[in-house]
Motif scaffolding. Structure first.
Motif, short mmCIF file in Angstrom:
data_model
loop_
_atom_site.label_atom_id
_atom_site.label_comp_id
_atom_site.label_asym_id
_atom_site.label_seq_id
_atom_site.Cartn_x
_atom_site.Cartn_y
_atom_site.Cartn_z
N TRP A 112 14.31 21.72 -23.30
CA TRP A 112 12.93 21.83 -22.83
C TRP A 112 12.26 20.46 -22.76
N LEU A 113 12.61 19.58 -23.68
CA LEU A 113 12.08 18.22 -23.63
C LEU A 113 12.54 17.52 -22.35
N LEU A 114 13.81 17.68 -22.03
CA LEU A 114 14.34 17.08 -20.80
C LEU A 114 13.68 17.70 -19.57
N PHE A 115 13.43 18.99 -19.63
CA PHE A 115 12.76 19.69 -18.53
C PHE A 115 11.35 19.13 -18.29
N LEU A 116 10.59 18.93 -19.37
CA LEU A 116 9.24 18.38 -19.25
C LEU A 116 9.28 16.94 -18.74
N ALA A 117 10.25 16.17 -19.22
CA ALA A 117 10.39 14.79 -18.75
C ALA A 117 10.66 14.76 -17.25
N ASN A 118 11.48 15.69 -16.80
CA ASN A 118 11.80 15.74 -15.37
C ASN A 118 10.58 16.10 -14.53
N ILE A 119 9.70 16.95 -15.04
CA ILE A 119 8.47 17.28 -14.32
C ILE A 119 7.63 16.02 -14.12
N VAL A 120 7.50 15.23 -15.17
CA VAL A 120 6.72 13.98 -15.07
C VAL A 120 7.36 13.04 -14.05
N TRP A 121 8.68 12.91 -14.10
CA TRP A 121 9.37 12.04 -13.15
C TRP A 121 9.18 12.54 -11.72
N SER A 122 9.24 13.85 -11.53
CA SER A 122 9.06 14.41 -10.20
C SER A 122 7.66 14.12 -9.65
N VAL A 123 6.66 14.18 -10.53
CA VAL A 123 5.30 13.85 -10.09
C VAL A 123 5.23 12.40 -9.65
N VAL A 124 5.95 11.53 -10.35
CA VAL A 124 5.97 10.10 -9.98
C VAL A 124 6.54 9.92 -8.59
N TYR A 125 7.78 10.37 -8.37
CA TYR A 125 8.40 10.05 -7.08
C TYR A 125 7.81 10.86 -5.93
N ASP A 126 7.34 12.08 -6.20
CA ASP A 126 6.77 12.83 -5.09
C ASP A 126 5.35 12.36 -4.75
N THR A 127 4.67 11.76 -5.72
CA THR A 127 3.39 11.12 -5.40
C THR A 127 3.61 9.91 -4.51
N GLU A 128 4.63 9.11 -4.83
CA GLU A 128 4.98 7.98 -3.95
C GLU A 128 5.29 8.47 -2.54
N TYR A 129 5.99 9.59 -2.47
CA TYR A 129 6.33 10.17 -1.16
C TYR A 129 5.08 10.66 -0.44
N ALA A 130 4.17 11.31 -1.19
CA ALA A 130 2.94 11.84 -0.58
C ALA A 130 2.00 10.73 -0.13
N MET A 131 2.11 9.54 -0.73
CA MET A 131 1.27 8.42 -0.32
C MET A 131 1.56 8.00 1.11
N VAL A 132 2.77 8.31 1.59
CA VAL A 132 3.14 7.97 2.97
C VAL A 132 2.26 8.74 3.96
N ASP A 133 1.95 10.00 3.65
CA ASP A 133 1.22 10.87 4.58
C ASP A 133 -0.22 11.13 4.15
N ARG A 134 -0.72 10.37 3.20
CA ARG A 134 -2.01 10.73 2.59
C ARG A 134 -3.13 10.89 3.62
N ASP A 135 -3.29 9.93 4.51
CA ASP A 135 -4.39 10.00 5.48
C ASP A 135 -4.26 11.21 6.39
N GLU A 136 -3.04 11.48 6.86
CA GLU A 136 -2.84 12.62 7.75
C GLU A 136 -2.98 13.94 7.01
N ASP A 137 -2.56 13.98 5.74
CA ASP A 137 -2.70 15.21 4.95
C ASP A 137 -4.17 15.54 4.72
N ILE A 138 -4.99 14.53 4.52
CA ILE A 138 -6.42 14.76 4.33
C ILE A 138 -7.02 15.40 5.59
#
Length: 341
Positions: free
Chosen positions: A221-247
């Motif tokens: 479960w600790l590894l699972f929670l760590a992976n959630i945090v990591w996913s937020v990191v890299y998918d936020t970087e990914y979402a920054m590519v489309d931020r203006d269009e997503d808005i």
């Protein structure tokens, strides 16, 4: 004065006249649009594998492969590394070959299923975003109904794989399927779809522990929670590519939620992930190779933050892709630490 005889024009047969006319060069068939973030190398490999098919069937097959993101394997790799972390940590050594094959195939199948249902959910949003306008549903090359059929078929295939594990893992698999189906629709109702993505991507972690030992220990479960945090990191970087269009399109993401504070928040999340992985190493009694890999991961995080400091779209996409190396580095550290323990 005698009238001057008119010179009659010599008649030319129609076929001969047509033959003498300059023929306009034939127009080449327009290539089907492709998503802007497709991997050039992966697309070349797919085209080579399909080259024996007739052109129409080749284009059709390629559309289905693009729907399931086989032209962009980075997403499957970001799902694969945490799964392998879990398998090695659960076993404490090289995992059973059968489970390794089952979970590796399951990673690619579930990721592809998630992409199919994601494109179905975003079929009205994707045409408004330059990066995704070339996706098969957005460009009309595949119908929404066909995407649902692909999603269902991949879910069935993944469930068949899980049947070769144990009852506990089979029960857990229903949670993973629900998360995969839920994630694409969350971006309409919450600014935290990346958290749901992290849970969906990381659900293979408790499943891996369950398949190996029949239960999920605190380490899992600790590894699972760590992976959630990591996913937020890299998918936020990914979402920054489309931020203006997503808005403009009305979509929601952590990149929009964080706004101008995105870089410091990403730094805090990176530090949180590193701290969680430090606790993972302590609980699993891992050796020096793991600690070296964790230091290397921090270095990769530092490079990502530096590269996206101007929030350039290309740099944000490169930072997102860099997480593949981070996941691999940590896996190598885990493998070596367990091998020489």
């Amino acid at each position: 004065m005698a009238p001057t005889p008119r010179k009659r024009p010599r008649r030319t047969s129609a076929p001969l006249a047509a033959a003498r006319r300059p023929v306009a060069p034939a127009k080449k068939a327009a290539a089907a649009p492709r998503p802007a973030d497709s991997s050039t190398r992966a697309t070349r490999v797919l085209s080579w594998l399909l080259q024996k098919l007739p052109q129409q069937q080749r284009e059709r097959a390629l559309d289905y492969l693009v729907l399931t993101r086989m032209d962009r394997p980075i997403g499957a790799l970001l799902l694969l590394w945490p799964t392998w972390w879990a398998l090695w940590l659960a076993e404490g050594d090289f995992p059973p070959l059968g489970l390794l094959i089952i979970f590796t195939l399951g990673v690619f199948a579930m990721r592809s299923a998630g992409c199919a249902i994601n494109d179905f959910a975003d079929r009205k949003l994707d045409p408004q975003v330059a990066r995704t306008a070339g996706r098969p549903i957005a460009s009309g090359r595949i119908t929404p109904r066909e995407a649902l059929i692909v999603f269902a078929a991949l879910l069935v295939f993944s469930f068949v794989l899980v049947l070769f594990t144990n009852h506990f893992t089979i029960a857990l698999s229903f949670g993973g399927a629900a998360l995969a189906a839920l994630y694409p629709f969350t971006k309409r109702y919450t600014h935290l779809p990346q958290v749901v993505l992290g849970a969906a991507f990381g659900w293979s972690i408790p499943m891996a522990f369950g398949a190996v030992s029949g239960h999920v220990p605190p380490l899992g479960w600790l590894l699972f929670l760590a992976n959630i945090v990591w996913s937020v990191v890299y998918d936020t970087e990914y979402a920054m590519v489309d931020r203006d269009e997503d808005i403009k399109a009305g979509a929601k993401s952590t990149a929009i939620l964080f706004g101008d504070a995105d870089l410091p928040i990403l730094g805090i999340l990176m530090a949180t992930f590193a701290l969680a992985m430090l606790f993972v190493g302590q609980r699993a009694s891992l050796g020096w190779s793991y600690w070296l890999s964790l230091v290397a991961a921090l270095g990769l995080f530092g490079w990502q933050l530096w590269s996206i400091r101007t929030r350039d779209r290309t740099a944000c996409l490169q930072a997102f892709r860099n997480n593949n190396w981070l996941g691999m580095v940590l896996w190598i550290g885990i493998v070596l630490a367990l091998a020489f323990r």
